[in-house]
Design a protein around this motif. Structure first.
Motif, short mmCIF file in Angstrom:
data_model
loop_
_atom_site.label_atom_id
_atom_site.label_comp_id
_atom_site.label_asym_id
_atom_site.label_seq_id
_atom_site.Cartn_x
_atom_site.Cartn_y
_atom_site.Cartn_z
N THR A 34 -9.63 -3.69 22.56
CA THR A 34 -8.21 -3.35 22.46
C THR A 34 -7.75 -2.39 23.54
O THR A 34 -6.74 -2.60 24.20
N ASN A 35 -8.52 -1.33 23.74
CA ASN A 35 -8.05 -0.30 24.64
C ASN A 35 -8.03 -0.74 26.10
O ASN A 35 -7.34 -0.14 26.93
N ALA A 36 -8.76 -1.82 26.42
CA ALA A 36 -8.74 -2.33 27.79
C ALA A 36 -7.35 -2.82 28.17
O ALA A 36 -6.95 -2.77 29.34
N ALA A 37 -6.61 -3.29 27.18
CA ALA A 37 -5.26 -3.79 27.45
C ALA A 37 -4.24 -2.67 27.55
O ALA A 37 -3.07 -2.92 27.84
N LEU A 38 -4.65 -1.44 27.32
CA LEU A 38 -3.73 -0.30 27.35
C LEU A 38 -4.00 0.61 28.55
O LEU A 38 -3.45 1.69 28.66
N ASP A 63 -18.40 -1.87 20.01
CA ASP A 63 -18.15 -2.17 21.42
C ASP A 63 -16.96 -1.38 21.95
O ASP A 63 -16.94 -0.96 23.10
N ASP A 64 -15.95 -1.18 21.09
CA ASP A 64 -14.78 -0.40 21.50
C ASP A 64 -15.16 1.06 21.75
O ASP A 64 -14.65 1.68 22.68
N ALA A 65 -16.04 1.59 20.92
CA ALA A 65 -16.50 2.97 21.15
C ALA A 65 -17.24 3.07 22.47
O ALA A 65 -17.16 4.08 23.18
N ALA A 66 -17.96 2.01 22.83
CA ALA A 66 -18.68 2.00 24.11
C ALA A 66 -17.70 2.03 25.28
O ALA A 66 -17.92 2.73 26.28
N LEU A 67 -16.59 1.30 25.14
CA LEU A 67 -15.57 1.34 26.19
C LEU A 67 -14.98 2.75 26.29
O LEU A 67 -14.80 3.28 27.40
N ASP A 68 -14.68 3.36 25.14
CA ASP A 68 -14.14 4.72 25.16
C ASP A 68 -15.09 5.68 25.90
O ASP A 68 -14.66 6.48 26.74
N GLN A 106 -9.27 2.12 11.58
CA GLN A 106 -8.01 1.69 12.20
C GLN A 106 -8.18 1.04 13.58
O GLN A 106 -7.29 0.31 14.00
N ALA A 107 -9.28 1.32 14.25
CA ALA A 107 -9.43 0.76 15.59
C ALA A 107 -10.50 -0.34 15.66
O ALA A 107 -10.67 -0.97 16.70
N SER A 108 -11.19 -0.58 14.57
CA SER A 108 -12.20 -1.66 14.56
C SER A 108 -11.51 -2.98 14.24
O SER A 108 -10.54 -3.02 13.51
N PRO A 109 -12.05 -4.08 14.77
CA PRO A 109 -11.53 -5.37 14.32
C PRO A 109 -11.85 -5.58 12.84
O PRO A 109 -12.83 -5.04 12.33
N MET A 110 -11.00 -6.36 12.19
CA MET A 110 -11.18 -6.57 10.75
C MET A 110 -11.54 -8.01 10.44
O MET A 110 -11.31 -8.91 11.23
N GLY A 111 -12.08 -8.19 9.23
CA GLY A 111 -12.26 -9.54 8.71
C GLY A 111 -10.88 -10.11 8.41
O GLY A 111 -10.06 -9.46 7.78
N PRO A 155 -19.30 6.30 11.49
CA PRO A 155 -18.32 5.85 12.47
C PRO A 155 -19.02 5.36 13.74
O PRO A 155 -20.14 5.76 14.05
N SER A 156 -18.32 4.51 14.48
CA SER A 156 -18.87 3.95 15.71
C SER A 156 -19.17 5.04 16.73
O SER A 156 -18.48 6.06 16.79
N CYS A 157 -20.19 4.80 17.55
CA CYS A 157 -20.69 5.83 18.47
C CYS A 157 -21.22 5.16 19.73
O CYS A 157 -21.68 4.02 19.69
N ALA A 158 -21.15 5.85 20.84
CA ALA A 158 -21.76 5.36 22.08
C ALA A 158 -21.97 6.53 23.02
O ALA A 158 -21.30 7.57 22.91
N ILE A 159 -22.93 6.37 23.92
CA ILE A 159 -23.17 7.37 24.96
C ILE A 159 -23.16 6.63 26.30
O ILE A 159 -23.94 5.69 26.49
#
Lengths: 703, 159
Positions: free
Chosen positions: A438-442, A362-367, A391-396, A304-308
């Protein structure tokens, strides 16, 4: 490698010192914004530099994807790292060598032509001069434009190029803690976010008191519709976020989207003309047509996506991420937090599991950055759940590709049209001054969401990638229609539109060959003026023993493309057996990627993309439920298993005198096409709706 | 929170305070052994495979209390015996991996396989590995590497 065509990376970072550093004695640091995603790029770049400099590859260290310490380059995408960065590194190494040897010539009072380098030591007429590139580098100015001094070696003088040097990073990844997911920073805490069910929903209620009562040691963060927790341990963060997800209520969307394939079928967006040659309407002959559909597909990375993230000092943000676009992520986070991205946000790449374009990194980095803002100075690590990652990653994007061909009385194709329809294939962070996460818009206040646009043809195209046939056809019309306004988020997944377009185009080629009573291999070759293209097709056919086994229920199928019509050529032949489902027995690949930097690395990429494309073709579809992604784990997103992979043979056409071409995506489209064509040869039916599952085959038989 | 649990990890007696913690998180968190991979946390991908008394298990869905008193072997102990060292060498010879994330769990699984079956067929190896997912498509090389290791072990070309 051509010395004339420009490398955008070198144009943007022209100095030798942007790419190479000799300041540590006995070591060379190679710098790039391109990142390792399992494709072996860092090994290949070291090989290029080491060969040009005559310094052992063991002496190289790599700074990759560090926005502050390395060159500013586009993200790792589109199989361009070798073509663009490889070229920049070769020129930077060649120019550095020249500048260092010129200084040595002065010091030694010798002709430069009598000097050589042996693992960093300068030799004069074959004798050790005791000067090294490291001592010379102390006084030589390498802040000079590489192109002014570069004169790369002739192919025949290269020693490391064309050898299968082992990956510099693989052993550490196999058996120790080398991934971003394994990283521990001093004082680090663990965060998670309740991922909103979709971009259409808002948080309407959250019982923070109940969560706080249950988890007194957990920091609760709320910003707009984003709820997160920060805890001392990962286990506690997971328990807290699972509890939090039961304490939130989401709005219902006003008008949830309908079936994507239906929407694409009815799409009336204006067409963008990609290719228009001759007059397709004037061509006469037998008409053929085919409409291919492809569902949404997932990166489905094993981790799964990860960031620190850490907020340091005066409003500065540092993010460790496995993003494929470090500079884009810095820009995007700058937009979200009102910072100057390049100045105030530092992104440092560390490797994760394989991703294939723009997934959830990138979304995990924002989180992580959102949560870390609540605890300044404290590194906060976010690791998504498996379900989050689906469910939260962009898809092809899902696609509908309609193609028509006209076959004249001589068995030649006189006209061909393709229309490709899909959502956009790239919505990377930071694009056009928008956050694009995505989450930036929320958040409160929400960040604006731009109207997404597809990748333009000049950059290889998105929906239209490889829609224009390479075949010599007099009348060709190619266009795309883009569904921009649709709530399910899509972005770059390996090959972009090439996968579905090549499936459709190569299916039509086989259908027309059959109708003309011609062998599909000969039919393709007869329609090609490009000798490299014809060569790989004939080579793959020969490897497979075309036309293959006269065994009931088994057949060969072929697929071909030149990736983006300007990169590597691939012809794939697959051998399938059909019982109640499609079973892949063998795959044969012939690939021409110009100069082969690392043949085994190339074979590894081709083998991997054959297996991944086979998995897409036979199994993969993301399930959508209204505005929500229903797919949430491996149970409902099966991928090809060990017992299902074919035996694979790869042959490379090495052309050391020609520029090296990227191979990460070249085999994706031809593999899907080859499987579709093989199934048709067994079944006598054209299957046009991907994936080719047991149910899809039954449906086609019963139709 | 339940009682503390004790067990052996790679031959060393270790203790975890909360027995309900999944073994994966206990290994990676409490015990700071982060070579065991965090994958799906649902027992589907095999990335977190460890040996419990020699049997391969997915540590993500195994509560720590279920391994009380037992012997755990993780990827960190791969090099402690001939089979593990031979496997790692074979994986590097075959360059069996791309991103490498799935490899640790597969190496641990393969070690258990070869300990019990010195000459597995390719189909037997594949069947055992069906509990492991690889997304980059290194399957072919991984199967080659395990076959190579089995061959070297049976011929005594070991380290």
């Amino acid at each position: 490698m051509s010395t004339t065509a420009a490398s955008p990376s070198l144009t943007d970072n022209p100095l030798c010192s942007a790419w190479l550093d000799f300041s540590a004695d006995g070591r060379v640091t190679l710098k790039t914004a391109k990142v390792e995603i399992g494709q072996g790029i860092l090994t290949a770049l070291v090989q290029i530099a080491a060969d040009e400099l005559d310094i052992s590859p063991d002496r190289f260290d790599v700074i990759s994807g560090h926005t502050r310490l390395g060159p500013v380059e586009a993200g790792t995408s589109s199989s361009l790292s070798i073509e663009v960065t490889g070229k920049a590194v070769r020129h930077a190494a060649s120019a550095s060598r020249k500048l260092l040897l010129d200084e040595a010539a002065t010091l030694l009072q010798a002709e430069t032509s009598t000097l050589s380098i042996v693992d960093g030591t300068v030799y004069v007429s074959g004798r050790d001069s005791s000067l090294t590139v490291w001592t010379l580098a102390r006084t030589v100015n390498l802040n000079q434009p590489a192109m002014e001094f570069s004169s790369p070696k002739n192919p025949s003088a290269r020693r490391l190029i064309g050898t299968s040097m082992a990956r510099i990073d693989l052993q550490a990844k196999a058996a120790s803690s080398a991934f971003i997911q394994d990283r521990v920073e001093d004082g680090m805490r663990h965060g998670r976010v309740v991922q909103p069910p979709s971009g259409l929903r808002r948080l309407t209620a959250f019982d923070a008191d109940a969560l706080a009562a249950q988890f007194p040691d957990v920091t609760i963060v709320r910003d707009g519709s984003i709820i997160g927790v920060i805890a001392a341990t990962e286990a506690l963060a997971i328990r807290a976020i699972e509890a939090a997800s039961q304490l939130v209520t989401w709005s219902e969307p006003e008008s949830p989207p309908q079936d994507i394939l239906g929407a694409l079928g009815e799409l009336d967006a204006p067409p963008e003309i990609v290719t228009d040659t001759g007059d397709v309407s004037a061509a006469s002959g037998t008409k053929f047509s085919l409409t291919v559909t492809k569902p949404y597909t997932a990166h489905a990375s094993i981790a799964p996506s990860c960031a620190i993230a850490t907020w340091t000092g005066e409003n500065k943000l540092q993010v460790i991420s496995h993003t494929q676009s470090p500079h884009g992520l810095a820009d995007g986070l700058g937009v979200v937090f009102g910072l100057d991205g390049p100045r105030d946000v530092t992104v440092i790449h560390k490797p994760g599991a394989g991703t294939f374009g723009h997934s959830g990194q990138d979304d995990a980095a924002l989180d992580a950055a959102l949560l870390a803002k609540a605890v300044p100075g404290v590194p906060v690590r976010v690791l998504w759940s498996r379900a989050d990652d689906f469910q939260a990653s962009p898809m092809g994007p899902a696609m509908v590709v309609h193609t028509e061909g006209t076959l004249d009385d001589n068995g030649r194709i006189s006209a061909l049209t393709i229309e490709s329809r899909s959502q956009p294939h790239a919505r990377r962070p930071g694009r056009g001054g928008f956050a694009e996460m995505t989450n930036a818009a929320l958040l409160d206040p929400p960040l604006p969401v731009p109207v997404p646009v597809d990748v333009p043809p000049l950059r290889g195209g998105g929906a239209d990638r490889n829609a224009t046939p390479l075949y010599a056809i007099e009348n060709v019309h190619v266009q795309k229609r883009i569904l921009a306004d649709w709530p399910v988020r899509t972005s770059a997944l390996r090959g972009l539109g090439a996968y579905a377009n090549i499936y459709a185009l190569e299916a039509l080629m086989d259908d027309m060959a059959d109708a003309a009573g011609q062998c599909p291999v000969a039919f393709r070759v007869a329609h090609l003026n490009d000798k490299r293209a014809a060569h790989v097709i004939e080579q793959a056919a020969e490897m497979a023993g075309w036309p293959g086994p006269a065994v009931d229920g088994e057949a060969l199928g072929i697929g071909f493309s030149q990736y983006k019509n300007k990169s590597a050529y691939s012809a794939i032949v697959v051998h399938v057996r059909l019982d109640d489902e499609v079973r892949l027995l063998n795959a044969y690949a012939a690939v021409d990627c110009g100069e082969a930097i690392n043949p085994d690395g190339i074979r590894n990429q081709i083998e991997g993309s054959i297996i991944q494309a086979a998995s897409w073709t036979l199994k993969e579809a993301v399930n959508i439920d209204g505005d929500r992604i229903a797919t949430n784990g491996w149970d409902n997103y099966p991928i090809l298993k060990f017992s299902e992979v074919p035996s694979i043979k790869v042959e490379l056409v090495d052309r050391p005198e020609l520029p090296p071409l990227g191979v990460g995506e070249t085999a994706i489209g031809p593999t899907g096409a080859a499987i579709g064509n093989a199934v048709k040869r067994v079944l006598g039916l054209r299957l046009a709706h991907l994936p080719l599952t047991r149910d899809a085959i039954q449906a086609a038989i019963n139709a | 929170m339940t009682e503390a649990v004790e067990f052996n990890v790679n031959g060393v007696r270790r203790q975890v305070d909360d027995g309900t913690t999944p073994l994966l998180l206990a290994l990676r968190g409490d015990l700071e052994l982060r070579g065991t991979r965090h994958g799906c946390a649902t027992g589907n991908c095999g990335a977190c495979t460890v040996l419990v008394d020699g049997q391969a298990m997915t540590s993500c869905i195994t509560p720590t209390e279920a391994v009380s008193g037992r012997n755990i072997e993780t990827i960190e102990a791969l090099g402690d015996d001939t089979i593990g060292r031979t496997l790692l060498r074979s994986f590097m010879t075959e360059q069996a991996g791309q991103c490498g994330y799935c490899v640790a769990g597969i190496l641990v699984e393969a070690k258990a396989l070869l300990a019990n079956n010195g000459a597995p067929s390719r189909a037997e190896i594949a069947a055992v590995l069906d509990g492991h997912l690889c997304r980059c498509g290194s399957h072919h090389r991984i199967l080659n590497a395990i076959e190579r290791a089995a061959g070297e072990l049976s011929e005594g070309q070991t380290s």
